[in-house]
Design an enzyme around this catalytic site. Sequence first.
Site, PDB file in Angstrom:
ATOM      1  CB  CYS A  54      39.825  30.992  29.020  1.00 32.86           C
ATOM      2  SG  CYS A  54      40.505  32.645  28.794  1.00 32.86           S
ATOM      3  CB  CYS A  58      45.293  33.358  34.277  1.00 34.32           C
ATOM      4  SG  CYS A  58      44.784  34.669  33.144  1.00 34.32           S
ATOM      5  CB  CYS A  61      42.564  30.709  35.548  1.00 32.02           C
ATOM      6  SG  CYS A  61      40.848  30.609  35.012  1.00 32.02           S
ATOM      7  CB  CYS A  98      29.552  39.686  39.532  1.00 36.11           C
ATOM      8  SG  CYS A  98      31.064  39.962  38.601  1.00 36.11           S
ATOM      9  CB  CYS A 130      29.298  43.424  38.413  1.00 38.62           C
ATOM     10  SG  CYS A 130      31.094  43.360  38.222  1.00 38.62           S
ATOM     11  CB  CYS A 190      34.822  45.650  40.462  1.00 38.66           C
ATOM     12  SG  CYS A 190      35.179  44.260  41.556  1.00 38.66           S
ATOM     13  NE  ARG A 262      33.150  42.704  45.237  1.00 37.62           N
ATOM     14  CZ  ARG A 262      31.862  43.011  45.408  1.00 37.62           C
ATOM     15  NH1 ARG A 262      31.034  42.120  45.883  1.00 37.62           N
ATOM     16  NH2 ARG A 262      31.405  44.203  45.082  1.00 37.62           N
TER      17      ARG A 262
HETATM   18  S1  SF4 Z   1      41.369  34.213  34.601  1.00 32.43           S
HETATM   19 FE1  SF4 Z   1      40.851  32.308  33.501  1.00 32.43          FE
HETATM   20  S2  SF4 Z   1      39.040  32.841  32.322  1.00 32.43           S
HETATM   21 FE2  SF4 Z   1      39.998  34.784  32.948  1.00 32.43          FE
HETATM   22  S3  SF4 Z   1      41.364  35.333  31.273  1.00 32.43           S
HETATM   23 FE3  SF4 Z   1      42.604  34.144  32.717  1.00 32.43          FE
HETATM   24  S4  SF4 Z   1      42.465  32.001  31.961  1.00 32.43           S
HETATM   25 FE4  SF4 Z   1      40.805  33.167  30.997  1.00 32.43          FE
END
Ligand code: SF4
Length: 364
Positions: A54, A58, A61, A98, A130, A190, A262
Site C-alpha cells: 500500500c 499509516c 500498518c 468483510c 462488507c 462501519c 465490535r
Molecule cells: S491501513 Fe494499511 S492498507 Fe490501509 S490505507 Fe493505511 S497503509 Fe494502506
Amino acid sequence: MSEVRHNWTKEEILEIYNRPMMDLLFDAATIHRKQHDPNVVQVSTLLSVKTGGCSEDCGYCPQAARYHTDVEGNDLMSVSQVKAQALRAKEGGSSRVCMGAAWRNVKDGQEFDDVLEMVRTINKLDMEVCCTLGMLTENQAQRLAEAGLYAYNHNLDSSEEYYKEVISTRGYQDRLDTIDNVRKTNVTVCSGGIIGMGEKIEDRAGMLVALSTLDPQPESTPINALVAVEGTPLEEEKPVSIWEMVRMVATTRIVMPETQVRLSAGRTQMSREGQAMCFFAGANSIFAGDKLLTTPNPDVNEDMKMFDLLGMNPQKPFTKKVQPQSVEASDSRFEALGEKPKWTRPEHKIERNEAAKAKGKLVK
Ligand code: SF4
C-alpha cells in the site's frame, strides 16, 4: 436514557470514560440491554483479498509498502477463491464477510469490477458483505450498493488532532468525505478506531465525538487495540490494558446506543474473562478467523467454545437490516467514471514514520 444524541462533547465523554469502573459497567450494560439482546454477538470474517504494497503511511500498518515488515504481498484474489473462503466462514458461524484490500483508494477498472462480482457472489450466499477498500467516490459507493454491499468500513482511527501524528498521506476530512459518500447510498457505515497508538485519553474521547456526532451514527464501530508490528513506526508502543479496552467499549456503548460495537484487533491478547467483560460493557460483534488481515486472531473454534461457555449465540444475517438485492453487472445503471477521490494532503511529515521508512529502505 438511551436516546441517540448527536451533540456529545469531549468533556461529557471524558466524564463517562473516567467514571468509577462499576458505575461505568452498570450504565453501559443498562443501555446495552435496552437496545440489544445481550446474549447475541454478530460474527464477521475478515478476508484480506489484496494484501500489502500500500502507498499510504499509516503508522500502525504492516501493509504499508514503505515499512519493512514480514507481510507478504498478494495480488487480488479471484472470485472463486473468495467464494470458497466465504463458504468456510459461513460454516464456521459467521454472518458477514468483510473484504479488505490494501489500497489507498478504489480505482475504476478490472480489479474493482472483480470486487463488485465478489460482492454479488457473497450476497447470493445469503451473507452480509462488507468491504474496506480505502477512499471511495460517490459513484463507486453507488456501484457497490447496486452489487449488494451491506456495509462499508472506513475507520476514523483516532481524534482529528492525533490522526496527524499517525498518517501524513491523507487528511481526516478525506475519511469523512468517504463516509459521506457511503451515506448517500443504502449501504451501512462501519467506522471506529484504534487505541494504544500513543494517544491521550482526550484523543479517544475526540474520536468518539467525531463518530457519535455523525448523523446517523455508524451502524458498526470497531474498537481495535493496537497490535504493534515490528518495522512499523508504532512498533514500540506498549499493549493497552484490558481496563482501557473495557472503558473504551463501555463509553462507545453509552454514546452510540444503537451501534454494534465490535471487538477487533488485539483480541488474542485478551483473556476470555476480559472479553466477557467487554461483552457485558456493550461489545456485540467480533471478527472471527485466525487472521485479522495480517495480524493474529483467536481461532474460530476457540470463539465458539467461548460463546458456549457464556451462553451466547451468533447473530443471524440481516437481523438489523434487510438483505440488499444484487443487480447483475450486465444490468448496472452506473458506468465507471474513472474519478479519483479528492483528498486534502496536509503539508507535514511525521518524524517516526520517516524514520521507519528509512529503516525499511536499509533492510530492503
Ligand atoms: S491501513 Fe494499511 S492498507 Fe490501509 S490505507 Fe493505511 S497503509 Fe494502506
